[in-house]
Design an enzyme around this catalytic site. Structure first.
Site, PDB file in Angstrom:
ATOM      1  N   GLN A   1       1.357 -11.017  -3.502  1.00 53.28           N
ATOM      2  CA  GLN A   1      -0.062 -10.665  -3.449  1.00 53.28           C
ATOM      3  C   GLN A   1      -0.480 -10.089  -4.788  1.00 53.28           C
ATOM      4  O   GLN A   1       0.268  -9.324  -5.384  1.00 53.28           O
ATOM      5  CB  GLN A   1      -0.287  -9.560  -2.410  1.00 53.28           C
ATOM      6  CG  GLN A   1      -0.256  -9.990  -0.982  1.00 53.28           C
ATOM      7  CD  GLN A   1      -0.551  -8.786  -0.087  1.00 53.28           C
ATOM      8  OE1 GLN A   1       0.015  -7.725  -0.262  1.00 53.28           O
ATOM      9  NE2 GLN A   1      -1.442  -8.970   0.853  1.00 53.28           N
TER      10      GLN A   1
ATOM     11  N   ASP B   1      -2.190  -7.514  -5.490  1.00 51.87           N
ATOM     12  CA  ASP B   1      -2.656  -6.404  -4.658  1.00 51.87           C
ATOM     13  C   ASP B   1      -3.143  -5.261  -5.535  1.00 51.87           C
ATOM     14  O   ASP B   1      -2.593  -5.023  -6.606  1.00 51.87           O
ATOM     15  CB  ASP B   1      -1.459  -5.929  -3.814  1.00 51.87           C
ATOM     16  CG  ASP B   1      -1.902  -5.322  -2.509  1.00 51.87           C
ATOM     17  OD1 ASP B   1      -3.116  -5.216  -2.288  1.00 51.87           O
ATOM     18  OD2 ASP B   1      -1.023  -4.955  -1.715  1.00 51.87           O
TER      19      ASP B   1
ATOM     20  N   CYS C   1       0.806  -1.233   0.000  1.00 50.46           N
ATOM     21  CA  CYS C   1       0.000   0.000   0.000  1.00 50.46           C
ATOM     22  C   CYS C   1       0.836   1.278   0.000  1.00 50.46           C
ATOM     23  O   CYS C   1       0.571   2.178  -0.808  1.00 50.46           O
ATOM     24  CB  CYS C   1      -0.972   0.034   1.171  1.00 50.46           C
ATOM     25  SG  CYS C   1      -1.288  -1.515   1.975  1.00 50.46           S
TER      26      CYS C   1
ATOM     27  N   HIS D   1      -4.986  -1.087  -5.189  1.00 47.16           N
ATOM     28  CA  HIS D   1      -5.517   0.005  -4.376  1.00 47.16           C
ATOM     29  C   HIS D   1      -6.289   0.948  -5.272  1.00 47.16           C
ATOM     30  O   HIS D   1      -5.813   1.326  -6.333  1.00 47.16           O
ATOM     31  CB  HIS D   1      -4.375   0.721  -3.655  1.00 47.16           C
ATOM     32  CG  HIS D   1      -3.680  -0.176  -2.680  1.00 47.16           C
ATOM     33  ND1 HIS D   1      -2.581  -0.917  -3.017  1.00 47.16           N
ATOM     34  CD2 HIS D   1      -3.991  -0.511  -1.400  1.00 47.16           C
ATOM     35  CE1 HIS D   1      -2.222  -1.648  -1.979  1.00 47.16           C
ATOM     36  NE2 HIS D   1      -3.061  -1.436  -0.983  1.00 47.16           N
TER      37      HIS D   1
ATOM     38  N   LYS E   1     -14.689  -4.371   6.032  1.00 44.50           N
ATOM     39  CA  LYS E   1     -14.250  -5.082   4.824  1.00 44.50           C
ATOM     40  C   LYS E   1     -15.210  -6.184   4.419  1.00 44.50           C
ATOM     41  O   LYS E   1     -16.026  -6.644   5.232  1.00 44.50           O
ATOM     42  CB  LYS E   1     -12.855  -5.662   5.023  1.00 44.50           C
ATOM     43  CG  LYS E   1     -12.769  -6.717   6.103  1.00 44.50           C
ATOM     44  CD  LYS E   1     -11.373  -7.337   6.139  1.00 44.50           C
ATOM     45  CE  LYS E   1     -11.258  -8.296   7.304  1.00 44.50           C
ATOM     46  NZ  LYS E   1     -10.011  -9.023   7.354  1.00 44.50           N
TER      47      LYS E   1
ATOM     48  N   HIS F   1      -8.453  -1.169  -0.422  1.00 41.01           N
ATOM     49  CA  HIS F   1      -7.432  -2.190  -0.675  1.00 41.01           C
ATOM     50  C   HIS F   1      -8.178  -3.422  -1.152  1.00 41.01           C
ATOM     51  O   HIS F   1      -9.203  -3.759  -0.576  1.00 41.01           O
ATOM     52  CB  HIS F   1      -6.693  -2.632   0.588  1.00 41.01           C
ATOM     53  CG  HIS F   1      -6.127  -1.529   1.421  1.00 41.01           C
ATOM     54  ND1 HIS F   1      -4.780  -1.348   1.564  1.00 41.01           N
ATOM     55  CD2 HIS F   1      -6.725  -0.587   2.175  1.00 41.01           C
ATOM     56  CE1 HIS F   1      -4.567  -0.332   2.376  1.00 41.01           C
ATOM     57  NE2 HIS F   1      -5.730   0.149   2.761  1.00 41.01           N
TER      58      HIS F   1
ATOM     59  N   ARG G   1       6.850 -11.268   5.408  1.00 42.15           N
ATOM     60  CA  ARG G   1       6.332 -11.120   6.770  1.00 42.15           C
ATOM     61  C   ARG G   1       6.911 -12.210   7.654  1.00 42.15           C
ATOM     62  O   ARG G   1       7.003 -13.360   7.238  1.00 42.15           O
ATOM     63  CB  ARG G   1       4.801 -11.224   6.778  1.00 42.15           C
ATOM     64  CG  ARG G   1       4.151 -10.104   5.999  1.00 42.15           C
ATOM     65  CD  ARG G   1       2.652 -10.161   6.099  1.00 42.15           C
ATOM     66  NE  ARG G   1       2.058  -9.221   5.141  1.00 42.15           N
ATOM     67  CZ  ARG G   1       0.772  -9.179   4.854  1.00 42.15           C
ATOM     68  NH1 ARG G   1      -0.066 -10.012   5.446  1.00 42.15           N
ATOM     69  NH2 ARG G   1       0.306  -8.306   3.980  1.00 42.15           N
TER      70      ARG G   1
END
Ligand SMILES: [Zn+2]
Ligand SMILES: [Zn+2]
Length: 638
Positions: free
Chosen positions: A380, A382, A333, A384, A463, A509, A362
């Protein structure tokens, strides 16, 4: 006096300290026979724990979902009772109910064997036949220390009790445990159970403490439910992606690389690349722009984003470069936000949708790592979305279409959960409510069924969680979309509005597959390793029966290759059966066998995965067209 409100609205006044069993009996003796526990003011408690508060009062029977946990936790006591009878030296840890059953941890000199489990199970049946009631007692710290003098793990737990906390023990026949409850009335309530396996488990999950032996088990109210669960477990074992991953040569890990870091082999890389290619085309069609951001990022960025403050335990440590600290990114992000802020934005630019197959790192404790499902580095898919508050509805609608199209392609039915405001949250309750209503409104307008997970949102926004349902009914984490009230504030995000004044954009997200590693691991189990043609690392294997037909086989291979099919020729001098068996082990969708007759007539004998020995003879061109068509349309078959 306490006031209890029964489900029909009637109320009862009872003295504090009354036992729930007496209340249940006063409602009806028959009900007492079926009662396993009660729920008071939303809390499950057993029939022998004195009432200390009033509120909604509900009797729980085998029909209630919460009862299963009570039964299973009682099963853990029964298991410990049996173990202590046969192995008096075993020190006891904890024995909670868990999602699909229960476990109990023991400290023993030698790990338990499968034969031990059998004898424990037999002993449990005796404990059950003895119908010992679960007797509850409240005791002082001194008394408790006396009772558990030989159990160091219990003494450690006791030392953590505060002075005003109630210490309770439960006894069933010969066994006493330090426990808060609740339990079923007596041991005979456990009827349909099974001890499953053992595993090492650190005391209190701490790898610096001693290793205990954990016995996993399960229990149900009916034999049918138990049988169905055991069958599902066997099926899950057959589909284990760690086993299939090796058999199909998809991936490995290597201690020299580090635990939880996945090495994608060529065959696994094909599967991943097909998914990424498919998804890239899909999201470009849905109006996303692709971006790339670095793997290591200055720590300063994570100070602004708040990750250093809120997510530090999950981040890899800092490395110093020219006096500045850098970290592997745990999330994409902040990078995407920096791209957004690289130039002034106007309301006419919105919505902006940035997507990246972003690899993040992580920290996970080594004890929780699991194949491709729980790892330390993953990619990911991912994205945004930066938009105006008015655009959120349309963005969520678009996302629902995207999720639907994507999950249908992989053959996953799914459920939707709306996770709402937790106790600790950012922003105002009004903003949250509006956001939650927006999400719920879109789902309703689309006729999508969903459930609510109250308080399940993260502190920075509500979410939607999509759960995939795999071929054997298990749920997997799927797409998520998260509204964020936090990062736009922290980074002071702006766009210039139609009124020529600065405004704060709304940020979403979203991930579709989430972690590529976990998704592919899940797909392996969903398909039991039998990937649909478009994903299969090797789509066709051509097997000439003898040297005479090798040339015909080569010609088939070339025609398939020209059509974009992943095909191999197996012209080794091994027997036909051997070569067929190997192709079966690799779960290749199609085998094209070329005998003399086929070679002469430009045909092939087709063996379809899963169809056994059945062969279908067809012209080569027809087969090429068929495979080409299946790849193009991404059909799930064969
Ligand atoms: Zn207990
Ligand atoms: Zn994000």
């Amino acid at each position: 006096m306490l006031t209890l409100t029964l489900p029909d609205g009637a109320t009862r006044q009872v003295e504090e300290g009354t036992l729930p069993r007496d209340v249940v009996e006063s409602i009806g003796p028959r009900l007492l026979r079926d009662a396993l526990a009660v729920e008071v003011d939303g809390e499950v408690t057993d029939l022998v724990t004195p009432l200390r508060k009033g509120g909604a009062f509900k009797v729980l029977t085998a029909k209630d979902q919460q009862s299963l946990d009570v039964l299973r936790h009682s099963g853990a006591h029964i298991l410990a009772t049996a173990v202590r009878r046969l192995r008096p030296d075993a020190k006891i840890g904890f024995g909670p109910a868990i999602e699909d059953g229960f476990y109990y941890d023991f400290e023993v000199d030698h790990p338990f064997t499968p034969e031990d489990l059998e004898s424990f199970e037999a002993e449990m049946r005796k404990v059950i036949a003895d119908k010992y009631p679960f007797v509850r007692e409240e005791v002082s710290q001194v008394e408790a220390r006396k009772r558990f003098a030989d159990d160091p793990l219990k003494l450690e737990r006791l030392s953590e009790f505060s002075d005003d906390e109630i210490i309770s023990t439960y006894t069933d026949g010969p066994f006493i445990d330090l426990c808060r409850g609740p339990h079923v009335p007596d041991t005979s309530y456990l009827k349909h159970f099974k001890l499953l396996h053992t595993a090492g488990a650190y005391w209190r999950g701490d790898e610096h403490r001693q290793m205990l032996q954990r016995i996993y088990a399960t229990a149900f109210f009916s034999k049918d439910d138990l049988d169905a669960y055991v069958t599902r477990l066997e099926e899950a074992k057959r589909r284990d992606h760690r086993v299939l991953g090796q058999q199909l040569d998809l991936y490995s890990t290597d201690q020299r690389v580090g635990p939880g870091l996945i090495l994608w082999h060529p065959r696994g890389a094909i599967v991943r690349n097909e998914i990424e290619t498919y998804e890239r085309d899909l999201i470009l069609r849905h109006g996303y722009s692709l971006v790339y951001t670095p793997h290591i990022v200055s720590e300063k960025l994570f100070q602004i984003s708040g990750h250093l403050e809120n997510f530090k335990e999950n981040m890899f440590g800092a490395m110093e470069v020219e006096g500045a600290a850098y970290r592997p990114k745990p999330m994409n992000c902040p990078g995407h936000i920096c791209i957004y802020q690289s130039s002034p934005r106007s309301y006419r630019d919105l919505p902006i949708r940035y997507a990246e197959f972003g690899t993040v790192y992580r920290y996970e404790r080594s004890g929780v790592l699991h194949g491709m499902l729980r790892v330390r580095g993953f990619t990911q898919d991912d994205a945004h979305v930066f938009c105006t508050a008015d655009q959120v509805v349309t963005e969520i609608e678009r996302l629902l279409d995207l999720v639907d199209e994507m999950l249908n392609t992989f053959g996953y039915p799914y459920t939707i959960e709306l996770a709402t405001r937790p106790d600790k949250y950012l922003g105002t309750a009004e903003v949250w409510q509006r956001a939650e209503e927006t999400l719920a409104g879109v789902l309703k307008a689309r006729g999508k069924e969903y459930s609510v997970d109250p308080g399940g949102g993260t502190f920075y926004g509500p979410k939607l969680d999509f759960k995939l349902i795999d071929a054997i009914g298990r749920k997997w984490q799927g797409p998520t979309v998260q509204l964020d009230f936090n990062l736009p504030e922290r980074f002071d995000l702006e766009y210039n509005g139609a009124d020529n004044a600065p405004h704060r954009p709304t940020m979403l997200h979203r991930v579709l597959v989430g972690s590529m590693e976990r998704f592919v691991g899940g797909l392996v189990e969903h398909y039991a390793g039998a990937f649909p043609v478009w994903l299969a690392p090797e789509q066709v294997r051509v097997i000439p029966i003898s040297d005479d037909t090798r040339a015909a086989g080569e010609s088939i291979v070339n025609r398939l290759k020209a059509a974009g099919v992943r095909v191999h020729l197996d012209d080794r001098s091994e027997t036909l059966n051997y070569r067929i068996r190997e192709a079966e082990t690799l779960k290749i969708p199609y085998m094209a066998i070329v005998g003399k007759r086929e070679a002469e007539s430009d045909a092939l004998a087709l063996r379809i995965r899963g169809a056994g020995k059945k062969q279908e003879v067809l012209p080569v061109q027809e087969f090429v067209d068929r495979v080409k068509g299946e790849i193009a349309s991404r059909t799930i078959t064969p």
